[in-house]
Design a protein around this motif. Structure first.
Motif, PDB file in Angstrom:
ATOM      1  N   GLN A 379      39.111  28.843  -9.842  1.00 16.29           N
ATOM      2  CA  GLN A 379      38.969  27.455 -10.224  1.00 16.29           C
ATOM      3  C   GLN A 379      37.872  26.847  -9.380  1.00 16.29           C
ATOM      4  O   GLN A 379      37.720  27.155  -8.202  1.00 16.29           O
ATOM      5  N   GLN A 380      37.043  25.997  -9.990  1.00 18.05           N
ATOM      6  CA  GLN A 380      35.915  25.428  -9.277  1.00 18.05           C
ATOM      7  C   GLN A 380      36.387  24.555  -8.118  1.00 18.05           C
ATOM      8  O   GLN A 380      35.759  24.509  -7.075  1.00 18.05           O
ATOM      9  N   GLU A 381      37.521  23.889  -8.312  1.00 14.15           N
ATOM     10  CA  GLU A 381      38.051  23.040  -7.253  1.00 14.15           C
ATOM     11  C   GLU A 381      39.543  23.294  -7.140  1.00 14.15           C
ATOM     12  O   GLU A 381      40.291  23.104  -8.085  1.00 14.15           O
ATOM     13  N   TYR A 382      39.945  23.754  -5.984  1.00 10.14           N
ATOM     14  CA  TYR A 382      41.354  24.106  -5.811  1.00 10.14           C
ATOM     15  C   TYR A 382      42.199  22.831  -5.722  1.00 10.14           C
ATOM     16  O   TYR A 382      41.840  21.860  -5.060  1.00 10.14           O
ATOM     17  N   SER A 383      43.335  22.864  -6.415  1.00  5.26           N
ATOM     18  CA  SER A 383      44.261  21.726  -6.372  1.00  5.26           C
ATOM     19  C   SER A 383      45.682  22.254  -6.243  1.00  5.26           C
ATOM     20  O   SER A 383      45.936  23.444  -6.427  1.00  5.26           O
ATOM     21  N   SER A 384      46.582  21.371  -5.961  1.00  5.72           N
ATOM     22  CA  SER A 384      47.978  21.788  -5.768  1.00  5.72           C
ATOM     23  C   SER A 384      48.622  22.237  -7.077  1.00  5.72           C
ATOM     24  O   SER A 384      49.593  22.990  -7.071  1.00  5.72           O
ATOM     25  N   TYR A 385      48.106  21.788  -8.182  1.00  8.32           N
ATOM     26  CA  TYR A 385      48.589  22.181  -9.507  1.00  8.32           C
ATOM     27  C   TYR A 385      47.513  23.053 -10.153  1.00  8.32           C
ATOM     28  O   TYR A 385      46.347  23.042  -9.750  1.00  8.32           O
ATOM     29  N   ILE A 386      47.872  23.784 -11.189  1.00  7.38           N
ATOM     30  CA  ILE A 386      46.894  24.615 -11.910  1.00  7.38           C
ATOM     31  C   ILE A 386      46.197  23.755 -12.950  1.00  7.38           C
ATOM     32  O   ILE A 386      46.844  23.009 -13.690  1.00  7.38           O
ATOM     33  N   CYS A 387      44.885  23.862 -12.993  1.00  2.00           N
ATOM     34  CA  CYS A 387      44.120  23.057 -13.958  1.00  2.00           C
ATOM     35  C   CYS A 387      42.920  23.846 -14.461  1.00  2.00           C
ATOM     36  O   CYS A 387      42.135  24.383 -13.678  1.00  2.00           O
ATOM     37  N   PHE A 388      42.800  23.921 -15.786  1.00  2.00           N
ATOM     38  CA  PHE A 388      41.637  24.539 -16.418  1.00  2.00           C
ATOM     39  C   PHE A 388      40.969  23.518 -17.337  1.00  2.00           C
ATOM     40  O   PHE A 388      41.650  22.831 -18.107  1.00  2.00           O
ATOM     41  N   HIS A 389      39.668  23.457 -17.237  1.00  2.80           N
ATOM     42  CA  HIS A 389      38.894  22.510 -18.041  1.00  2.80           C
ATOM     43  C   HIS A 389      38.462  23.164 -19.344  1.00  2.80           C
ATOM     44  O   HIS A 389      38.015  24.310 -19.350  1.00  2.80           O
ATOM     45  N   ILE A 390      38.613  22.441 -20.443  1.00  2.00           N
ATOM     46  CA  ILE A 390      38.102  22.903 -21.745  1.00  2.00           C
ATOM     47  C   ILE A 390      36.844  22.093 -22.047  1.00  2.00           C
ATOM     48  O   ILE A 390      36.915  20.891 -22.313  1.00  2.00           O
ATOM     49  N   ASN A 391      35.710  22.756 -21.977  1.00  2.00           N
ATOM     50  CA  ASN A 391      34.419  22.080 -22.160  1.00  2.00           C
ATOM     51  C   ASN A 391      34.234  21.691 -23.626  1.00  2.00           C
ATOM     52  O   ASN A 391      34.119  22.554 -24.501  1.00  2.00           O
ATOM     53  N   THR A 392      34.220  20.393 -23.890  1.00  2.00           N
ATOM     54  CA  THR A 392      34.071  19.927 -25.287  1.00  2.00           C
ATOM     55  C   THR A 392      32.626  19.530 -25.615  1.00  2.00           C
ATOM     56  O   THR A 392      32.380  18.953 -26.670  1.00  2.00           O
ATOM     57  N   ASN A 393      31.684  19.862 -24.744  1.00  5.26           N
ATOM     58  CA  ASN A 393      30.280  19.535 -25.026  1.00  5.26           C
ATOM     59  C   ASN A 393      29.810  20.108 -26.355  1.00  5.26           C
ATOM     60  O   ASN A 393      29.015  19.493 -27.066  1.00  5.26           O
ATOM     61  N   VAL A 394      30.306  21.312 -26.675  1.00  5.45           N
ATOM     62  CA  VAL A 394      29.859  21.965 -27.901  1.00  5.45           C
ATOM     63  C   VAL A 394      30.379  21.268 -29.145  1.00  5.45           C
ATOM     64  O   VAL A 394      29.931  21.566 -30.254  1.00  5.45           O
ATOM     65  N   LEU A 395      31.313  20.330 -28.968  1.00  6.44           N
ATOM     66  CA  LEU A 395      31.837  19.602 -30.121  1.00  6.44           C
ATOM     67  C   LEU A 395      31.234  18.213 -30.245  1.00  6.44           C
ATOM     68  O   LEU A 395      31.619  17.438 -31.112  1.00  6.44           O
TER      69      LEU A 395
END
Length: 398
Positions: A379-395
């Motif tokens: 993950q690009q930035e570690y956090s206490s919870y799990i988080c994944f970004h969905i890049n919507t630029n292509v939409l």
């Protein structure tokens, strides 16, 4: 621009209370919209295999997003240059009103329709068991997606190359036919009665610059003793110069060409058969391009959506794997989809960090990638919870 975050938290009492607080907070502040993201029970396997799968999924995530972007870019390049009807297969959830069509280009209208449909797919995500059987090991599911995406990438390259080859050939021939006097089409300029072809006589076409018209008129008969007197006529001219016809005996053609070149006149090779061949080639290339366009656009539309669907399944796999690695066994977590925007994302992240600090108090001050410290977590930035970004630029469309 919309931001989509896939987060995961364990189902302990404190975390569940925090989730309820989160829902109340975002409802009051409009920081985001929140919905449950359903991920089926998958085969966990052993810890070592989970770490390996996590690494593979991270790389596959990057590849899949890259293929989506390439497909999107190719779709833009192909569709925005065409005047063909491109909405025939548009997805059903788009706005296809007359006013909207008048405002948006066909490409923009299609992308708007596609965006609505795919965003709806994410928010109402259901795992495709037929395509990705949950009884298979995680590594097998990753392999299925990998093969699917790699095949798309390979086929995209070959189809784009085939389409661009036809387009380039058509453009090249078009430039020639619309180009200089030396290569431009004279089909609508030269008539059969303008040329003399007999057993002994022939007609040549000579290119003369504008400043040399008078020189041509004075000297063309002297370029060979076998030139028919007063046989020259100006058939066509543009900003560069003119095309003049001249009739002479066939046996003097070579001599005439040499003398003409010495006088800075250029003889253009011309025949009705050659011109007809060029026109037929142009028509055939146009037909080929139209056929290739239809086939290619249909493929791009289908595979863009298919790649996106595979990508969301991949995100779900990553959430599952990281949840097991982070929260342990038995598998007991909740995945949520948060939909926000760039303006509110900072506040939302701060709120999440506050609510789920109990999961890892040391994460509050961490701003770096911890993949080197904790294998399997990318993950690009570690956090206490799990988080994944969905890049919507292509939409997005402009």
């Amino acid at each position: 621009m919309t931001d989509l975050w896939l987060i995961s938290v364990p189902l302990d009492k404190t975390s569940l209370t925090s989730v309820e607080k989160l829902k109340r907070t975002i409802a009051k502040t409009n920081l985001a919209s929140c919905c449950k993201f359903s991920i089926p029970d998958l085969k966990v396997g052993i810890l070592d295999s989970l770490l390996s799968v996590s690494d593979d999924l991270s790389r596959l995530d990057t590849l899949t997003e890259s293929v989506i972007k390439k497909t999107y870019q190719c779709m833009r390049e192909v569709m925005e240059q065409s005047t063909d009807k491109v909405l025939e297969n548009a997805l059903a959830n788009g706005d296809h009103g007359m006013t909207q069509r008048a405002v948006l280009s066909p490409l923009q209208a299609y992308l708007k329709s596609l965006r609505v449909d795919l965003m709806s797919y994410v928010t109402k995500f259901q795992w495709d068991i037929a395509k990705y059987p949950t009884a298979l090991p995680l590594s097998s599911l990753a392999d299925i997606i990998s093969k699917e995406v790699s095949q798309m990438e390979t086929e995209l390259k070959s189809r784009a190359a085939a389409y661009n080859s036809v387009k380039t050939s058509l453009q090249s021939l078009g430039h020639k036919l619309d180009g200089t006097l030396q290569t431009c089409s004279l089909t609508n300029v030269v008539r059969k009665e303008d040329l003399v072809f007999s057993e002994y006589l022939t007609t040549l076409l000579v290119l003369v610059t504008r400043g040399s018209y008078s020189q041509w008129e004075r000297t063309y008969e002297s370029l060979s003793e076998f030139v028919v007197p007063r046989s020259s006529r100006k058939l066509y001219e543009d900003t560069e110069g003119g095309v003049f016809s001249v009739t002479l005996f066939k046996r003097a053609v070579c001599e005439f060409k040499v003398k003409a070149q010495e006088s800075k006149f250029s003889v253009r090779e011309y025949s009705f058969d050659l011109e007809e061949k060029k026109q037929q080639e142009m028509k055939q290339l146009s037909v080929n391009k139209k056929e290739q366009y239809g086939i290619f656009v249909r493929w791009l539309k289908l595979n863009f959506s298919e790649a996106f669907v595979a990508w969301i399944h991949l995100k779900a796999l990553r959430v599952f794997v990281e949840s097991v690695l982070r929260y342990g066994l038995p598998v007991d977590y909740q995945a949520l989809l948060l939909q926000t925007d760039k303006k509110r994302s900072k506040k939302l992240r701060k709120e999440l960090s506050s609510l789920f600090m109990h999961l890892d108090p040391t994460a509050a001050d961490s701003k770096t990638d911890v993949s080197s410290d904790i294998p399997g977590l990318y993950q690009q930035e570690y956090s206490s919870y799990i988080c994944f970004h969905i890049n919507t630029n292509v939409l997005e469309f402009s």
